[in-house]
Write a protein that holds these residues in place. Structure first.
Motif, short mmCIF file in Angstrom:
data_model
loop_
_atom_site.label_atom_id
_atom_site.label_comp_id
_atom_site.label_asym_id
_atom_site.label_seq_id
_atom_site.Cartn_x
_atom_site.Cartn_y
_atom_site.Cartn_z
N PRO A 259 -11.10 -2.31 -6.36
CA PRO A 259 -10.51 -1.62 -5.21
C PRO A 259 -10.34 -2.56 -4.03
O PRO A 259 -10.96 -3.63 -3.95
CB PRO A 259 -11.52 -0.51 -4.90
CG PRO A 259 -12.82 -1.03 -5.42
CD PRO A 259 -12.49 -1.88 -6.62
N ILE A 262 -8.82 -0.56 2.91
CA ILE A 262 -7.59 -0.37 3.67
C ILE A 262 -7.83 0.23 5.05
O ILE A 262 -6.91 0.22 5.89
CB ILE A 262 -6.59 0.53 2.91
CG1 ILE A 262 -7.21 1.90 2.59
CG2 ILE A 262 -6.12 -0.16 1.64
CD1 ILE A 262 -6.22 2.86 1.95
N HIS A 272 -8.52 1.40 -1.66
CA HIS A 272 -7.33 1.69 -2.46
C HIS A 272 -7.55 1.16 -3.86
O HIS A 272 -7.87 -0.01 -4.06
CB HIS A 272 -6.11 1.03 -1.81
CG HIS A 272 -4.90 1.08 -2.68
ND1 HIS A 272 -3.95 0.06 -2.71
CD2 HIS A 272 -4.47 2.00 -3.58
CE1 HIS A 272 -3.01 0.37 -3.56
NE2 HIS A 272 -3.29 1.54 -4.11
N SER A 274 -5.43 0.71 -7.18
CA SER A 274 -4.05 0.73 -7.68
C SER A 274 -3.95 1.54 -8.98
O SER A 274 -4.86 1.49 -9.82
CB SER A 274 -3.59 -0.71 -7.93
OG SER A 274 -2.27 -0.74 -8.37
N ILE A 278 -6.92 6.77 -3.56
CA ILE A 278 -7.67 6.50 -2.33
C ILE A 278 -9.04 7.13 -2.49
O ILE A 278 -9.15 8.33 -2.77
CB ILE A 278 -6.96 7.09 -1.10
CG1 ILE A 278 -5.55 6.52 -0.96
CG2 ILE A 278 -7.77 6.80 0.17
CD1 ILE A 278 -4.76 7.15 0.17
N CYS A 404 -3.19 3.84 8.62
CA CYS A 404 -3.05 4.03 7.17
C CYS A 404 -2.10 5.20 6.92
O CYS A 404 -2.08 6.17 7.69
CB CYS A 404 -4.39 4.31 6.51
SG CYS A 404 -5.54 2.94 6.48
N SER A 424 2.28 4.98 -2.95
CA SER A 424 1.02 4.28 -2.82
C SER A 424 0.58 4.22 -1.37
O SER A 424 1.43 4.23 -0.46
CB SER A 424 1.16 2.87 -3.39
OG SER A 424 -0.01 2.11 -3.19
N PRO A 425 -0.72 4.17 -1.10
CA PRO A 425 -1.19 4.00 0.28
C PRO A 425 -0.90 2.60 0.78
O PRO A 425 -0.93 1.62 0.02
CB PRO A 425 -2.69 4.27 0.18
CG PRO A 425 -3.04 3.98 -1.25
CD PRO A 425 -1.84 4.36 -2.05
N CYS A 427 -1.36 0.06 4.60
CA CYS A 427 -2.09 -0.06 5.86
C CYS A 427 -1.42 -1.10 6.74
O CYS A 427 -0.75 -2.02 6.25
CB CYS A 427 -3.55 -0.41 5.62
SG CYS A 427 -3.81 -1.98 4.76
N HIS A 450 3.41 -3.30 0.24
CA HIS A 450 2.86 -2.90 -1.06
C HIS A 450 3.18 -3.99 -2.07
O HIS A 450 4.28 -4.57 -2.05
CB HIS A 450 3.46 -1.57 -1.51
CG HIS A 450 3.24 -1.26 -2.95
ND1 HIS A 450 2.05 -0.75 -3.42
CD2 HIS A 450 4.05 -1.41 -4.03
CE1 HIS A 450 2.14 -0.58 -4.73
NE2 HIS A 450 3.33 -0.97 -5.12
#
Length: 492
Positions: A259, A262, A272, A274, A278, A404, A424-425, A427, A450
């Motif tokens: 992880p 973020i 995060h 992938s 989250i 975020c 996707s998240p 930041c 990203h």
């Protein structure tokens, strides 16, 4: 339907009891030994004595009827009732798989009633069908039912939105089919726990699923793996709820998918995982507060329903030739991007960008660059509504992590077909090498983006202190070259 089944089974049981009841006549049964009736040894009509009468009492009542009569009775049931009867006993399970009964049900449902003369080839096919395994028509019936339902919801998904390039009715179809998503967490010892979602947040091209009802491992570091399944459940009460079909969508091992931090606020810190997970972790406790995942609408219904519990749905290959593949200098032309920045409650920015292009001589480092918002063209710059933040909520507490949000990007090719879709998240970070000031922007520059094996998205933001607002001054999409080669069958 339920009342009719109940009356049928009650009458069937009453008939069985009457059949098994002892016959009482005026004549006295011959006695066999010491004046006890029915105890004659070997006497015809006595049933073989006390042992045989005990066996008849222990024998199931339905076995006292010939199989032909039971099959005749079962032939009047519909498919759902016949399937329920198969769970009564082994005998009913065997009779419930009778090919003749299921052939009649299948024919009445899916075969036209128009009479057609039989040819010699048809008679040979019927002889071959008789030799096949039992239960074939039952399997054909349910396979046809599933295919009929898939055809129905695929027809609903055939209407495409011109802005997103995705089906308009994705949310409606998911809700009508009662589709949900289950999260399975595996700890380091191999123990697993499955969680149902606490809340769903639907948007134009994605959905955010949140789990915060407890049941997480004691510590975040104890989580060894995560699996996400799409589940369709029947609309029943909680007392009769049955497990639905599970379709594997994501399977992640934290050893191979580390992880990335973020953001954080006073209560939680966010990491995060992938592609779109989250995980909220309580600060100072190392325990999980909530888990969220962002799912893109592209093929979401298929991924949630058509996979197996251990194997995800595989999108069929759709190779298309480039519009001008004979020109060696031809790159990408006519591409379209639908781009959204949002959180769990609202949209921060939304844009639809057409006619994106890139020449073949600009393919570098295995990436294809598509410039969406040009820094040198102020007419393309976009303002972001509100601040960039990601609200969160657990069982008892809630908060919001600044800087975020969720990025949902849909890249359409020249044929307006989805080419690269990601949700996707992301930041906000300070730009490592701030570019020279441009035009009237005198604020601080920030970066947001990203990165994945399929490509990258890079953004440059300017914070205007007086307006207290972010401006998007640069946006570029980088697509992995291998995706082009797979899609078009070329070697760029």
């Amino acid at each position: 339907m339920a009342a009719g089944r109940g009356e049928f089974f009650s009458s069937l049981l009453l008939g069985l009891e009457r059949t098994s009841a002892p016959r009482t006549t005026g004549t006295r049964q011959p006695s066999g030994g010491r004046g006890k009736p029915g105890s004659a040894r070997g006497l015809p009509g006595t049933g073989g004595g006390r042992v045989d009468r005990w066996r008849r009492k222990k024998e199931p009542k339905e076995r006292r009827l010939p199989s032909e009569i039971l099959l005749k009775i079962l032939s009047y049931l519909d498919a759902s009732s016949l399937l329920c009867v198969g769970h009564v006993s082994k005998l009913f399970h065997r009779l419930g798989d009778d090919d003749v009964t299921w052939q009649k049900i299948y024919t009445s449902e899916f075969v036209s009633q128009t009479w057609k003369p039989k040819s010699a080839g048809d008679e040979e096919d019927e002889e071959e069908e008789e030799d096949r395994s039992a239960g074939r028509w039952k399997k054909m019936y349910f396979r046809a039912m599933v295919g009929q339902e898939v055809t129905k919801w695929r027809k609903e998904l055939s209407e495409i939105s011109p802005s997103t390039g995705l089906p308009r009715q994705t949310e409606r179809v998911l809700r009508n089919l009662n589709v949900s998503w289950e999260l399975t967490l595996r700890d380091r010892r191999g123990r697993e726990v499955t969680l149902a979602p606490s809340r769903l947040h639907f948007f134009e091209s994605s959905v955010i699923v949140r789990w915060s009802a407890g049941g997480f491992p004691a510590r975040y570091r104890d989580i060894g793996g995560i699996r996400l399944h799409g589940v369709r459940r029947e609309r029943r009460s909680h007392e009769t709820r049955k497990p639905g079909w599970r379709s594997l969508m994501l399977k992640l091992d934290l050893k191979t998918h580390p992880p990335r931090f973020i953001g954080a606020d006073r209560l939680v810190r966010l990491v995060h995982l992938s592609p779109g997970f989250i995980i909220g972790i309580w600060r100072g406790q190392d325990s999980v507060a909530f888990i969220m995942v962002s799912l893109h609408f592209h093929q979401l219904v298929e991924k949630s329903l058509l996979g197996s519990p251990v194997c995800p749905y595989t999108e069929p290959a759709d190779r298309l030739p480039p519009a001008d593949h004979q020109d060696p200098e031809f790159g990408l032309h006519g591409y379209t991007l639908h781009f959204v920045l949002h959180n769990t409650g609202s949209e921060i920015m939304s844009g639809h960008f057409r006619q994106l292009s890139c020449r073949a001589d600009r393919f570098r480092r295995g990436l294809v660059e598509l410039t969406v918002v040009n820094r040198a063209d102020p007419s393309q710059h976009r303002s972001l509504s509100g601040s960039i933040k990601l609200p969160w909520k657990s069982d008892a507490l809630e908060g919001s992590v600044e800087n975020c949000c969720i990025m949902t990007s849909t890249l359409l090719d020249e044929f307006q077909k989805p080419f690269w879709c990601v949700s996707s998240p992301v930041c906000v970070t300070t730009a490592k090498a701030p570019p020279p000031r441009c035009f009237d922007y005198s604020g601080e520059h920030f970066a947001m983006g990203h990165r994945s094996p399929d490509g990258e998205v890079r953004m440059t933001l300017v914070w205007l202190k007086e307006q207290k607002q972010f401006f998007l001054v640069s946006l570029a999409v980088y697509v992995a070259l291998y995706k082009l080669n797979e899609r078009f069958g070329q070697k760029f």
